[in-house]
Write an enzyme that holds these catalytic residues in place. Structure first.
Site, PDB file in Angstrom:
ATOM      1  N   ASN A  98       0.864  -1.180   0.000  1.00 34.07           N
ATOM      2  CA  ASN A  98       0.000   0.000   0.000  1.00 34.07           C
ATOM      3  C   ASN A  98       0.906   1.237   0.000  1.00 34.07           C
ATOM      4  O   ASN A  98       1.853   1.302   0.783  1.00 34.07           O
ATOM      5  CB  ASN A  98      -0.901  -0.006   1.237  1.00 34.07           C
ATOM      6  CG  ASN A  98      -1.860  -1.183   1.250  1.00 34.07           C
ATOM      7  OD1 ASN A  98      -2.373  -1.580   0.204  1.00 34.07           O
ATOM      8  ND2 ASN A  98      -2.086  -1.768   2.416  1.00 34.07           N
ATOM      9  N   GLY A 104      -3.915   3.387   0.880  1.00 42.43           N
ATOM     10  CA  GLY A 104      -4.291   2.859   2.194  1.00 42.43           C
ATOM     11  C   GLY A 104      -3.111   2.576   3.102  1.00 42.43           C
ATOM     12  O   GLY A 104      -3.212   1.766   4.023  1.00 42.43           O
ATOM     13  N   GLN A 105      -1.985   3.248   2.859  1.00 41.45           N
ATOM     14  CA  GLN A 105      -0.800   3.027   3.712  1.00 41.45           C
ATOM     15  C   GLN A 105      -1.000   3.705   5.064  1.00 41.45           C
ATOM     16  O   GLN A 105      -1.283   4.897   5.133  1.00 41.45           O
ATOM     17  CB  GLN A 105       0.451   3.600   3.027  1.00 41.45           C
ATOM     18  CG  GLN A 105       1.731   3.323   3.813  1.00 41.45           C
ATOM     19  CD  GLN A 105       2.977   3.819   3.088  1.00 41.45           C
ATOM     20  OE1 GLN A 105       2.910   4.464   2.045  1.00 41.45           O
ATOM     21  NE2 GLN A 105       4.138   3.512   3.669  1.00 41.45           N
ATOM     22  N   SER A 106      -0.873   2.929   6.146  1.00 49.71           N
ATOM     23  CA  SER A 106      -1.061   3.496   7.485  1.00 49.71           C
ATOM     24  C   SER A 106       0.235   3.583   8.273  1.00 49.71           C
ATOM     25  O   SER A 106       0.303   4.328   9.245  1.00 49.71           O
ATOM     26  CB  SER A 106      -2.109   2.694   8.266  1.00 49.71           C
ATOM     27  OG  SER A 106      -1.672   1.370   8.459  1.00 49.71           O
ATOM     28  N   HIS A 111       6.679  -1.656   3.475  1.00 46.29           N
ATOM     29  CA  HIS A 111       6.459  -3.052   3.857  1.00 46.29           C
ATOM     30  C   HIS A 111       5.663  -3.768   2.784  1.00 46.29           C
ATOM     31  O   HIS A 111       4.796  -3.171   2.138  1.00 46.29           O
ATOM     32  CB  HIS A 111       5.741  -3.161   5.209  1.00 46.29           C
ATOM     33  CG  HIS A 111       4.512  -2.302   5.324  1.00 46.29           C
ATOM     34  ND1 HIS A 111       4.579  -0.947   5.557  1.00 46.29           N
ATOM     35  CD2 HIS A 111       3.192  -2.613   5.232  1.00 46.29           C
ATOM     36  CE1 HIS A 111       3.351  -0.454   5.616  1.00 46.29           C
ATOM     37  NE2 HIS A 111       2.484  -1.437   5.404  1.00 46.29           N
ATOM     38  N   HIS A 113       2.988  -6.762   2.450  1.00 45.87           N
ATOM     39  CA  HIS A 113       2.105  -7.703   3.134  1.00 45.87           C
ATOM     40  C   HIS A 113       2.186  -9.039   2.391  1.00 45.87           C
ATOM     41  O   HIS A 113       2.080  -9.069   1.155  1.00 45.87           O
ATOM     42  CB  HIS A 113       0.651  -7.243   3.066  1.00 45.87           C
ATOM     43  CG  HIS A 113       0.355  -5.960   3.777  1.00 45.87           C
ATOM     44  ND1 HIS A 113      -0.211  -5.911   5.027  1.00 45.87           N
ATOM     45  CD2 HIS A 113       0.519  -4.664   3.399  1.00 45.87           C
ATOM     46  CE1 HIS A 113      -0.390  -4.643   5.391  1.00 45.87           C
ATOM     47  NE2 HIS A 113       0.043  -3.868   4.419  1.00 45.87           N
TER      48      HIS A 113
HETATM   49  P1  5GP Z   1      -0.463  -0.531   5.836  1.00 44.73           P
HETATM   50  O1  5GP Z   1      -1.858  -0.128   6.215  1.00 44.73           O
HETATM   51  O2  5GP Z   1       0.493   0.617   6.090  1.00 44.73           O
HETATM   52  O3  5GP Z   1      -0.325  -1.116   4.479  1.00 44.73           O
HETATM   53  O4  5GP Z   1      -0.063  -1.710   6.809  1.00 44.73           O
HETATM   54  C1  5GP Z   1       0.379  -1.525   8.108  1.00 44.73           C
HETATM   55  C2  5GP Z   1       0.183  -2.815   8.838  1.00 44.73           C
HETATM   56  O5  5GP Z   1       0.945  -2.773  10.038  1.00 44.73           O
HETATM   57  C3  5GP Z   1      -1.275  -3.083   9.251  1.00 44.73           C
HETATM   58  O6  5GP Z   1      -1.715  -4.301   8.662  1.00 44.73           O
HETATM   59  C4  5GP Z   1      -1.215  -3.146  10.772  1.00 44.73           C
HETATM   60  O7  5GP Z   1      -2.055  -4.136  11.294  1.00 44.73           O
HETATM   61  C5  5GP Z   1       0.247  -3.457  11.042  1.00 44.73           C
HETATM   62  N1  5GP Z   1       0.764  -2.940  12.289  1.00 44.73           N
HETATM   63  C6  5GP Z   1       0.566  -1.697  12.808  1.00 44.73           C
HETATM   64  N2  5GP Z   1       1.232  -1.565  13.976  1.00 44.73           N
HETATM   65  C7  5GP Z   1       1.868  -2.752  14.185  1.00 44.73           C
HETATM   66  C8  5GP Z   1       2.725  -3.230  15.231  1.00 44.73           C
HETATM   67  O8  5GP Z   1       3.052  -2.530  16.192  1.00 44.73           O
HETATM   68  N3  5GP Z   1       3.195  -4.492  15.107  1.00 44.73           N
HETATM   69  C9  5GP Z   1       2.872  -5.303  14.045  1.00 44.73           C
HETATM   70  N4  5GP Z   1       3.399  -6.532  14.026  1.00 44.73           N
HETATM   71  N5  5GP Z   1       2.073  -4.875  13.044  1.00 44.73           N
HETATM   72  C10 5GP Z   1       1.576  -3.620  13.127  1.00 44.73           C
END
Ligand code: 5GP
Ligand code: ZN
Length: 125
Positions: A98, A104-106, A111, A113
């Site tokens: 993402n 949808g990058q949070s 990273h 997935h």
């Molecule tokens: P994004 O939304 O940026 O593509 O994905 C971020 C991911 O990081 C999400 O799936 C979320 O559940 C995961 N995540 C957020 N904080 C943590 C954390 O402290 N530890 C782990 N293992 N995953 C996390």
């Protein structure tokens, strides 16, 4: 004048970045593999029976900030190796990156997935 970058740059880098803190061992994570440049750990909010995040140990905010094609190649190959290790490669799996607001990058640390253990649907939400 520099063109404004549309991607969010509000995420913390280095010190405060969640994934940098995991790499430094300041936040616990269920590590499933690592090498000198990359780490893989389980997502705390899994969206599939197997949900792993594969990251570069070095802070890179997003795919849009990733200028090292060698590192990107290693990241992808490592994701595939982790999928084999987790025994989801025969049944199949999905890799997702993402990027930015609409992506949808949070977490602002690059990273991949790796999702498996169930059939995925298309198109993604
Ligand atoms: P994004 O939304 O940026 O593509 O994905 C971020 C991911 O990081 C999400 O799936 C979320 O559940 C995961 N995540 C957020 N904080 C943590 C954390 O402290 N530890 C782990 N293992 N995953 C996390
Ligand atoms: Zn980081």
């Amino acid at each position: 004048m520099a063109k404004p970058n549309p991607l969010p740059r509000s995420g913390p880098a280095g010190e405060a970045c969640i994934f940098c803190r995991i790499v430094r061992g300041e936040i616990p994570a269920q590590m499933v593999g690592h090498n000198p440049d990359l780490a893989a750990f389980r997502d705390t909010n899994p969206q599939a029976p197997t949900h792993i995040l594969v990251i570069p140990k070095k802070h890179v905010a997003s795919l849009d900030d990733a200028m090292d094609s060698g590192l990107l190649g290693q990241l992808l190959a490592f994701a595939a190796a982790i999928a084999r290790q987790e025994k989801i490669s025969k049944s199949g799996y999905r890799t997702v990156i993402n990027t930015g607001t609409n992506g949808g990058q949070s977490v602002a640390h690059l990273h991949i997935h790796v999702l498996g253990g169930r059939a995925m649907t298309w198109p993604p939400g």
